[in-house]
Design an enzyme around this catalytic site. Structure first.
Site, mmCIF file in Angstrom:
data_model
loop_
_atom_site.group_PDB
_atom_site.id
_atom_site.type_symbol
_atom_site.label_atom_id
_atom_site.label_comp_id
_atom_site.label_asym_id
_atom_site.label_seq_id
_atom_site.Cartn_x
_atom_site.Cartn_y
_atom_site.Cartn_z
ATOM 1 C CE LYS A 232 -43.348 28.699 9.209
ATOM 2 N NZ LYS A 232 -44.506 28.856 8.329
ATOM 3 N NE ARG B 59 -36.360 25.668 -9.312
ATOM 4 C CZ ARG B 59 -37.162 25.863 -8.293
ATOM 5 N NH1 ARG B 59 -37.902 26.944 -8.234
ATOM 6 N NH2 ARG B 59 -37.248 24.963 -7.332
ATOM 7 N N GLY C 203 -39.257 20.366 -2.770
ATOM 8 C CA GLY C 203 -40.305 19.432 -2.339
ATOM 9 C C GLY C 203 -40.328 18.164 -3.190
ATOM 10 N N GLY D 26 -34.430 25.344 -3.403
ATOM 11 C CA GLY D 26 -33.951 26.635 -3.890
ATOM 12 C C GLY D 26 -32.922 27.283 -2.982
HETATM 13 P P1 AMP Z 1 -37.641 26.902 4.279
HETATM 14 O O1 AMP Z 1 -38.456 27.692 3.294
HETATM 15 O O2 AMP Z 1 -38.414 26.386 5.438
HETATM 16 O O3 AMP Z 1 -36.740 25.882 3.649
HETATM 17 O O4 AMP Z 1 -36.669 27.977 4.952
HETATM 18 C C1 AMP Z 1 -35.734 28.728 4.254
HETATM 19 C C2 AMP Z 1 -35.557 30.034 4.988
HETATM 20 O O5 AMP Z 1 -35.241 29.761 6.340
HETATM 21 C C3 AMP Z 1 -34.442 30.911 4.476
HETATM 22 O O6 AMP Z 1 -35.006 32.019 3.832
HETATM 23 C C4 AMP Z 1 -33.673 31.314 5.736
HETATM 24 O O7 AMP Z 1 -33.401 32.693 5.800
HETATM 25 C C5 AMP Z 1 -34.628 30.921 6.840
HETATM 26 N N1 AMP Z 1 -33.960 30.664 8.122
HETATM 27 C C6 AMP Z 1 -32.966 29.813 8.387
HETATM 28 N N2 AMP Z 1 -32.573 29.894 9.676
HETATM 29 C C7 AMP Z 1 -33.364 30.820 10.249
HETATM 30 C C8 AMP Z 1 -33.439 31.362 11.560
HETATM 31 N N3 AMP Z 1 -32.634 30.947 12.533
HETATM 32 N N4 AMP Z 1 -34.375 32.312 11.802
HETATM 33 C C9 AMP Z 1 -35.197 32.734 10.819
HETATM 34 N N5 AMP Z 1 -35.173 32.248 9.557
HETATM 35 C C10 AMP Z 1 -34.261 31.309 9.276
#
Ligand code: AMP
Length: 418
Positions: free
Chosen positions: A219, A35, A398, A375
């Site tokens: 999520k 960034r 986002g 990120g």
């Molecule tokens: P987000 O902020 O929703 O884009 O998610 C990013 C985060 O999702 C990263 O820090 C990953 O470590 C986490 N992540 C990806 N796969 C998994 C999983 N199977 N279980 C827990 N966390 C996860």
């Protein structure tokens, strides 16, 4: 509309909103400076043209209160080094920087402390729930305070440059409201904003098919809007990462202790239905690499994503899934990646994200346009040494997704007067 190339910065003070929300390690060292590098062309141009720079940004989520771990003071020397200047001056209170701003001379750089140490930056009332009858009045009061805060920031400078693509989808004091206090000839987008907006236009205006999107992360709830939107645009959609287990659970699978959103099972089924209706090939992980605890050194077990024993949690895409993802990406001509396929921060659980990154790099070498945003996906690409093997790395997560959804970003609208 005024552009950064047409503006004469000589003898002027420019207040520039950048996105220096960079990841730091526990000692305050920057772990990924994408960034900062992204903002350099704009910042250097202003200095080279005889201007003085006032840099402002947020960092992290301090929730409207000062917090040492989110202080931008930690990165001022790194910014000086990146800019090639001897010193970046620092204003420890962004709302009381009149004296520092007034003293600034051409060629000098002043950085303001984290804007989000003030709730006025985001403009959301603090300490009151939406359900509270007094919420509307509190919101109105905070909006008025936000205007005053933006006006104070504007008073430091002669012109305003918006170059924080990462926060351009937010209508905050420094990203949009501040633009009201400059006339059309004294506000403009920076080079990074121009470049990011153009990259999205490139993808959307002339989609070369097959078009694949890869959505990962923790999520489904935070990405459902863009997932539904993409189902109207893409030919294939890989859904991976933590959201895999919400889908598996929705079909009655056993997911052990994997991350899951139990209130989103119907949303998952709805996504599958929409994909079918739109003729989009939905690609999901048939197997998972599980750990017996959430740590890099956890014991590992490979099993089907919907048959995870108790005491284990799915933490990465399994070997079959990795092959399936790579095969889906191969031959695609437009590729969008947002969100990792597993807990990529742990070296022992980053194989799924690596497989995706490598398949994207191969497809890019064969002529695909690949756009990586968010990120975590950018950190993946950097971690695997693939940054120069993809077409475009966005500094936005986002903001990129909202732009791809076709929304006009408030940070752009504020400058264009839309
Ligand atoms: P987000 O902020 O929703 O884009 O998610 C990013 C985060 O999702 C990263 O820090 C990953 O470590 C986490 N992540 C990806 N796969 C998994 C999983 N199977 N279980 C827990 N966390 C996860």
């Amino acid at each position: 509309m005024m552009t950064i190339d047409n503006y004469n910065f000589a003898g002027k003070k420019a207040i520039v909103r950048v996105d220096f929300n960079v990841p730091l390690d526990e000692n305050g060292n920057i772990t990924d400076d994408t960034r900062i590098r992204g903002a350099l062309p704009t910042l250097k141009h202003i200095l080279d043209n005889g201007g003085a720079l006032i840099i402002m940004s947020h960092m992290g989520k301090p929730k409207g209160k000062p917090a040492a771990k989110y202080s931008l003071g930690q990165i001022k020397d790194a910014v000086a080094k990146a800019l090639g200047v001897a010193e970046v001056k620092f204003a420890p209170d962004c709302a009381k920087a009149q004296a520092e701003a007034a003293a600034l001379k051409a060629g000098e750089v002043l950085m303001l402390e984290n804007l989000r140490f003030y709730p006025e930056e985001e403009g959301k009332p603090v300490g009151i729930e939406k359900e509270d009858p007094a919420y509307e009045a509190a919101k109105k009061e905070m909006k008025a305070r936000q205007k005053d805060f933006a006006k104070t920031l504007a008073s430091y400078a002669d012109c305003y440059v918006m170059d924080a693509f990462g926060t351009a989808h937010r209508k905050h004091a420094s990203t949009a409201v501040i633009a009201d206090y400059f006339d059309a000839d004294n506000k403009m987008l920076g080079y990074l904003m121009e470049k990011e907006v153009k990259a999205v236009d490139n993808v959307l205006s002339d989609i070369k098919r097959p078009f694949i999107a890869i959505m990962g992360g923790s999520k489904v709830s935070s990405k459902i809007g863009i997932i539904e939107n993409l189902l109207g645009k893409v030919d294939k959609l890989i859904l991976c990462g933590g959201m895999t287990y919400t889908f598996a659970k929705a079909h009655g699978g056993n997911i052990g202790g994997s991350i899951v959103e139990l209130d989103k099972l119907d949303v998952a089924l709805g996504v599958e239905e929409l994909a079918k209706k739109n003729g989009v090939e939905l690609v999901m992980a048939p197997d998972a690499i599980c750990g017996d605890s959430f740590s890099n050194d956890a014991k590992q077990l490979v099993c089907p994503s919907d048959a995870i024993p108790e005491g284990w949690e799915g933490m990465d895409a399994g070997p079959e899934a990795q092959k399936k993802f790579a095969a889906a990406i191969k031959g695609c001509k437009t590729i969008l990646w947002n969100g990792p396929a597993g807990v990529f921060e742990f070296d022992n659980f980053c194989g799924g994200s690596r497989a995706i990154g490598e398949a994207i790099a191969e497809a890019t070498a064969e002529g695909a346009f690949s756009l990586i945003g968010g990120g975590d996906s950018v950190a993946c690409v950097n971690k695997f040494g693939l940054a120069d093997k993809v077409s475009y790395i966005s500094t936005g997560g986002g903001a990129l997704l909202e732009a791809i959804e076709g929304k006009v970003l408030p940070g752009v609208a504020a400058i264009k007067g839309e």
